[in-house]
Scaffold this active site. Structure first.
Site, PDB file in Angstrom:
ATOM      1  N   GLN C 218       0.727  -1.163  -0.137  1.00 46.04           N
ATOM      2  CA  GLN C 218      -0.137  -0.067   0.017  1.00 46.04           C
ATOM      3  C   GLN C 218       0.975   1.105   0.047  1.00 46.04           C
ATOM      4  OE1 GLN C 218      -2.711  -2.149   3.072  1.00 46.04           O
ATOM      5  NE2 GLN C 218      -3.338  -0.134   2.997  1.00 46.04           N
ATOM      6  N   ARG C 365      -8.976  -1.168   8.092  1.00 44.03           N
ATOM      7  CA  ARG C 365      -9.533  -0.082   8.010  1.00 44.03           C
ATOM      8  C   ARG C 365      -9.656   0.458   9.535  1.00 44.03           C
ATOM      9  NH1 ARG C 365     -14.446  -1.833   3.821  1.00 44.03           N
ATOM     10  NH2 ARG C 365     -13.637  -0.686   2.096  1.00 44.03           N
ATOM     11  N   CYS C 366      -8.716   0.797  10.296  1.00 51.36           N
ATOM     12  CA  CYS C 366      -8.827   1.045  11.669  1.00 51.36           C
ATOM     13  C   CYS C 366      -8.576   2.520  11.859  1.00 51.36           C
ATOM     14  CB  CYS C 366      -8.073   0.257  12.442  1.00 51.36           C
ATOM     15  SG  CYS C 366      -6.220   0.708  12.683  1.00 51.36           S
ATOM     16  N   GLU C 735     -12.843   4.258   6.258  1.00 50.84           N
ATOM     17  CA  GLU C 735     -12.972   3.483   7.555  1.00 50.84           C
ATOM     18  C   GLU C 735     -14.083   4.000   8.158  1.00 50.84           C
ATOM     19  OE1 GLU C 735      -8.009   3.096   7.997  1.00 50.84           O
ATOM     20  OE2 GLU C 735      -8.804   4.871   7.794  1.00 50.84           O
TER      21      GLU C 735
END
Lengths: 319, 167, 781
Positions: C218, C365-366, C735
């Site tokens: 990423q 997705r935190c 997120e």
């Protein structure tokens, strides 16, 4: 090579139905090498097993075996693919029996009008095994012969009072479901035999059946499952009851006390509850990721009530 | 007789393909590596995720749980064979129109399962679609838009074709 | 403060995604699709122990197996100084162990072979002997005196101690309080479970001395820089390419040992080397998320007015501190834990611990630990409502930061850019029919049926971030865009981010289209190749739109400024007399004699002003002045089966506010996906370990992620409160729903049971866990 026995032994070491428990220690997702044969007839298949049975595994739908091979929990020398044998996929009624060819796919059982109308427990169960893609490949015979206590069809066959027709070099023999399931991953089928078909007695009038399955999530193996078939007489008295329990012990269980408790009775709420209590007493569940043993035992009770209720509704003419 | 290597012939997206494979070669590896059709994906190793779904003799199956040698003589359709004559299949259109994909990894499997589902049941309910794709895991979309994509495709496929002349 | 929304043109349209045609036709290009001539395969022998000394590795049989070329061990790497590598948090991590393994599934030896089948055979033939060592898997126990020490190179399991807020001020609010509530909360360990497992193809060109890595990352640029610093290969001789990525969710920010071994193997063999994790390997060795033990306390007045918040946390980081947090935030942005509520004081403390588990922490997705924070505050607020016998919606409204107080300085120091919490909540309650649902619940309770309504009114913090506070290993967290307009009026735009399914090829094109008036189809968006893309920190933590999206607007504006000069030249007018209307310049009052951006582009290469450079391109590195603070209200309705403890989510409504929206279709997709992840966390996902450190969720059979059957039919709506500091008023959104939704699910289940005196149930809400409560309360059927 790992023998069938050593696989069973290694699996038993870590508890029943724990391919998954064991696999976490082994991360290998490519099968070891093996030889592959695809007999075209039952006789050809039996002859090969007669010669190499100890070193061979039978490949049907493959959805239990191929994962075992990938995790190298099974490393047979020969894989005998019976999918090329013609005439093993059928569902028909004759001579007072429903005959299901051992290679019949779950999807075909699920879709069968005959089974939906008279053997609802079977369509309930077959329609909820794993997922639709697995059901396109997975076979009734494979599900039964794997004798995984968490598979849905062994308990279903116990409830239906089915028999298995095995074929060996000396001919056919018929094994009642109760004797067929010996232990976790162990059946009465000899290494040199092939399962030809499953026979289920045609139910008489006022018979209904149902399968209830509790899952953490659709497609998962059941937390527990209960199969029930009930035959009523014209007065609404219970003439016969068949029950089978999934994921409730080292193999599919037939709770005989529960069955007996309903026979000769008009099954009301109290009788059903009593039978369910007895079924729960027979269960020998173990704690795992799907829940503690106590919960599973209670769920056997709850699901037995629900399966019996549904079976009775169907016996009385509902759906 | 050599039982560890096999010559197989498979009709793939309408073309006959032949190759030698090991007994243990998984169909998905045959598709991806021997045939070079990389649209079929591998998302797990326990037959759970459905990223490897292809149509084999008319049925949607998980190609990670079938041996390549088992495909001998069969007809196979992969995601690369869905579009015809430069036109997208309605399921492909549906996924594009309705945003039925994000990362795209589960998409080929979802498409093949949806294709099969609609062959079997041209007018599925939402519940039937959801059950029908329950062997295909998606981590991005939350499924609602996939359901809408399949509904779109079903609608499109039901639209009557030009009238067929009577015999 | 009222914020005026910028005008939306090409933005705001739900156009179909530009990237989809390749994905729906099987022509995506994921890392495992790459096949190079002579390519080898790398597979790993992994530790069966959670903590052990390696006494012997015997690779003889493996090396004798046909097709196996090499077996790489930690000793081999040690000789090259590569047995350890740095983590993103200034810790270091074993690439391969030289003598001790510290978690189950850890890479022990790499087997390089001609194909993946031979590599697997080789793995099975490597013999490793271990001497087991004591194991610690619970971070709270790991911090106790006498606990087994996880790391051979450290003498403590303590990773960090971090505090935020004014402890004394908080103590004072608790003294002033009429009512105090306190709750232990465990946020379970989960795995991101992107559908594509991690992997790479390493190719070393010995003539050019150049290493190319196609990698599921990423953050390709950060990887390149770190790789150069570690290996001393000049940075211009390293090329990292992120091809199509099958979901990342944070799990693909990390640099995994396998990447390093693949690179070494390619350098040693002179051939390309592919390494792809199997799903089981991935679950057992790659980064996890969460695993936080929290104790939250709230002080309040009798009327429900919240005074202060105190949270103590122990966090599990596994054997190596390998989170991907900004450097100055070892506990991430946990200090957003005051959420949507205006309170006098707050104090948070986090103690990080090593355990015999894989490293990780920030994934899924935190939003850099905002999930845990949002869960804690949204849970404890509900507990307070219960204690005060107040409706949880009313209590929230009473404590919301009022709309006229923005920008709002939170008790823990954040400056919230914009918000209107009450509006989102009102919309949600009205849309779901809250009053009717409460009535229905009351009636059902009389009949003994269990139904619950759960609310979560979260505040997110995304868009890292301002360069003065945010960096990873010193690299400032700006992001970038470079746009080149071709003579014929089409364009290529390159970015420092990397989509893993977020639809950047479409949304970025829409931004540029909005700014320059070029059609979306005329704009090619490229990301992920460090040889061509401008430097950036990558895509995670919902930062792409707030940073690179902003850079796209700023670069476009630079181009527009130059275009204006060219237009003035072409129109023989003064710049200040020109008017810009999307896609063209004209002299005020003469719109019929306009010069389009296409005309101008052509002129930039054919007929540009003599005093101006040719060409029409710009690059912008955007340093956000602040974070953005998306928010929303979620409402969940559940029914509980009293026989089995199964919970059925009947309805789920998400009202989100992420400022101005570029593509509503994509935003809705992002929200749906994150709601499903939150659903998985709340109801089924959990990686557990037994006391020997055996992982109990190591594949897709044991670790369940939701299917289409259980996943609710999401209902969504929105309010729009633009960010005042972002070039086009957008905030991040990826997120929001993973941050906001878990509390809504849990609150709904607790709400269904609240009349029985239940105040909390830990996730995941397994049927057996709910049933146990039903049984204890005497209501199980």
């Amino acid at each position: 090579m790992i023998s069938k026995e050593s696989i069973i032994a290694s699996l038993n070491n870590v508890g029943p139905n724990t391919l998954y428990e064991l696999s976490k220690r082994l991360i290998l997702l490519i099968p070891a090498s093996f030889d592959y044969v695809a007999p075209r007839t039952l006789d050809e298949g039996v002859k090969f097993l007669e010669k190499q049975g100890d070193d061979a595994k039978v490949l049907a739908g493959g959805h239990s075996l191929i994962p075992l091979l990938r995790f190298r929990l099974a490393s047979p020398k020969y894989l005998v693919d019976i999918n090329r044998i013609v005439g093993l996929e059928y569902i028909r009624e004759s001579d007072g029996y429903l005959h299901i060819g051992s290679l019949t796919r779950y999807a075909d059982v699920e879709a069968s009008q005959l089974i939906q109308s008279k053997y609802q427990v079977l369509s309930d169960a077959a329609g909820h095994i794993a997922d639709p893609l697995v059901r396109n490949m997975g076979t009734v015979g494979g599900n039964i012969c794997h004798s995984d206590p968490a598979n849905d069809l062994p308990a279903t066959m116990l409830a239906l009072g089915a028999s298995m027709v095995a074929l060996g070099s000396s001919g056919e023999r018929v094994i009642p479901a109760e004797q067929f399931f010996v232990d976790t991953f162990q059946t009465a089928l000899k290494l040199t035999e092939l399962l030809k078909e499953i026979r289920v007695p045609v139910p008489s009038a006022h018979t209904g059946s149902a399968y209830m399955k509790l899952e953490r999530r659709v497609g998962d193996f059941p937390i527990v499952g209960v199969a029930a078939q009930v035959k009523l007489n014209a007065q609404g008295i219970c003439e016969n009851v068949g029950l089978g329990l999934t994921a409730a012990g080292p193999k599919a269980l037939k709770p005989k006390g529960a069955e007996a408790s309903l026979r000769g009775k008009k099954p009301g709420e109290k009788e059903i509850r009593e039978a369910a209590n007895l079924a729960a007493q027979d269960a020998q569940p173990v704690s795992d990721l799907r829940g503690p043993a106590e919960y599973k035992r209670e769920m056997i009770r709850v699901l037995t009530v629900r399966a019996l209720q549904r079976a009775l509704e169907r016996a009385r003419g509902g759906t | 007789m050599n039982m560890s290597r096999h010559h197989i012939s498979v009709t793939v997206n309408g073309n006959k393909r032949e190759a030698d494979v090991d007994s243990r070669t998984l169909l998905v590896h045959f598709i991806r590596e021997t045939l070079g059709l990389t649209g079929t994906h591998i998302g797990c190793d326990t037959s759970n995720c459905g990223a490897c779904t292809v149509i084999l003799d008319g049925k949607a199956v998980k190609s990670c749980t079938i041996l390549a040698v088992q495909a001998e003589g069969k007809e196979m359709l992969t995601v690369e064979g869905l579009a015809k004559d430069g036109k997208l299949h309605p399921v492909q259109e549906g996924f594009w129109e309705k945003h039925g994909l994000q990362c795209g990894f589960c998409t080929p499997g979802m498409l093949m399962t949806s294709y099969w589902l609609l062959q079997k049941n041209p007018n599925p309910t939402e519940e039937e679609i959801r059950r029908g794709i329950s062997g295909n895991l998606c981590r991005c979309t939350g499924y609602v838009k996939i359901v809408e994509a399949v509904q779109y495709a079903a609608q499109k496929m039901r639209q009557p074709e030009a009238p067929v002349p009577a015999r | 403060m009222a914020v005026e929304a910028p005008v939306i043109h090409e933005m705001g349209h739900a156009i179909k995604r530009k990237e989809d045609p390749r994905f729906i036709q099987g022509h995506g290009n994921y890392v495992d699709d790459i096949k190079l001539p002579g390519m080898l395969h790398l597979d790993f022998v992994r530790s069966t122990y959670a903590h052990a000394k390696i006494t012997r590795i015997n690779a003889e049989k493996a090396l004798a197996h046909p097709g196996v070329l090499a077996v790489v061990t930690g000793k081999d790497l040690e000789a090259a100084g590569l047995a350890w590598m740095p983590t993103l948090m200034n810790d270091k991590q074993m690439v391969l162990p030289t003598d001790t393994v510290v978690y189950q599934g850890q890479e022990v030896a790499g087997v390089v072979a001609e194909d993946r089948y031979a590599a697997a055979d080789g793995v099975a033939l490597v013999e490793v002997e271990y001497e087991s060592l004591p194991v610690v898997v619970d971070p709270r126990k790991a911090l106790e005196p006498g606990a087994p020490v996880v790391r051979p190179d450290k003498n403590t399991n303590a990773v960090f101690h971090w505090e935020a807020g004014d402890k004394q001020a908080v103590d004072k609010t608790f003294k002033e309080a009429d009512v105090v509530v306190k709750q232990d909360l465990y946020y379970p360990r989960i795995h991101v479970s992107y559908m594509e497992t991690i992997g790479c193809v390493a190719q070393f060109d010995s003539i050019a001395g150049k290493l190319t890595m196609w990698m599921t990352t990423q953050a390709p640029h950060a990887v390149r820089t770190v790789a150069s610093l570690v290996t001393h290969i000049p940075e211009n001789k390293i090329r990292i390419v992120s091809p199509d990525i099958g979901g990342g969710f944070g799990g693909k920010v990390y640099v995994y040992p396998g990447y390093v071994v693949a690179a070494v193997a390619s350098i040693k063999t002179g051939r390309p080397v592919k390494y792809i994790n199997d799903r089981s390997e991935d679950h057992q060795s790659t980064a996890f998320g969460r695993d936080w033990y929290m104790t939250a306390e709230l002080a309040a007045k009798r009327d429900g007015r919240i005074l202060g918040l105190r949270i103590n946390t122990t966090s599990d980081h596994g054997a190596f501190f390998g989170d991907a947090n900004p450097s100055k935030f070892p506990a991430g942005l946990f200090s957003i834990c005051t959420g949507s509520y205006d309170m006098k004081a707050a104090y948070a403390e986090v103690n990080g611990a090593h355990t015999n588990k894989p490293p990780g922490g920030i994934t899924y997705r935190c939003s850099f630990r905002v999930t845990e924070a949002a869960y804690a505050i949204e849970r404890i607020v509900d507990i307070l409502a219960h204690k005060l016998n107040m409706d949880p919606a009313e209590l929230r409204k009473k404590n919301f930061v009022p709309a006229d107080k923005f920008p709002y300085k939170s008790a823990l120091g954040w400056s919230y850019d914009s918000g209107n919490y009450q509006a989102a909540m009102d919309k949600a309650l009205k849309k779901i029919g809250y009053a009717e649902l409460r009535k229905e619940q009351e009636e059902k309770r009389k009949r003994g049926e269990l139904m619950g309504i759960g609310i979560s009114s979260f505040t997110e913090i995304v868009g890292a971030g301002p360069a003065n506070t945010f960096d990873i290993l010193g690299l400032k967290m700006f992001d970038s865009c470079e746009i080149r307009i071709h003579p014929t009026g089409t364009a290529i735009a390159r970015f420092g981010t990397k989509s893993q399914g977020q639809g950047h090829e479409t949304t970025y094109a829409q931004i540029i289209s909005e700014e320059l008036g070029l059609p979306v189809d005329a704009i090619t968006v490229e990301e992920g190749d460090t040889d061509t893309a401008p430097y950036g920190l990558g895509t995670y933590a919902s930062r792409s739109t707030p940073t690179a999206g902003a850079a796209a607007a700023m670069a476009s504006r630079k181009i527009q400024a130059k275009a204006k000069k060219i237009a003035a030249y072409l129109l023989e007018a003064r710049e200040e007399d020109l008017v810009w209307e999307r896609g063209k310049f004209f002299v005020k009052g003469s719109p019929d004699k306009a010069k389009t951006i296409q005309d101008i582009a052509f002129a930039a290469y054919t007929n540009h002003p003599p005093d101006l450079e040719a060409g029409l391109e710009a690059v912008h590195y955007y340093n956000p002045p602040n974070m953005t603070f998306p928010f929303g209200t979620y409402v969940c309705v559940v029914d509980i089966d009293r026989g089995t403890g199964e919970v059925k989510v009947r309805r789920f409504l998400a009202v989100d506010d992420c400022g101005n929206i570029i593509n509503p279709l994509i935003v809705e997709g992002q929200i749906h996906g994150a709601l499903a992840m939150g659903f998985g966390t709340a109801f089924m996902e959990e990686i557990k370990y037994d006391s020997d450190g055996n992982q109990l969720g190591g594949n897709f059979m044991d670790y369940l992620i939701p299917t289409a059957v259980e996943t609710p039919r999401w209902e969504t709506d929105k309010t729009v409160t633009p960010s005042p500091h972002h070039p086009f008023g957008a905030k991040g959104v990826g997120e929001s729903a993973t941050v906001g939704s878990p509390a809504a699910y849990v609150n709904a289940v607790v709400d269904a049971l609240s009349h029985l005196g239940v105040t909390h149930v830990d996730m995941p809400l397994h049927p057996w866990r709910v049933w146990q409560i039903l049984k204890d309360k005497g209501v199980a059927l």
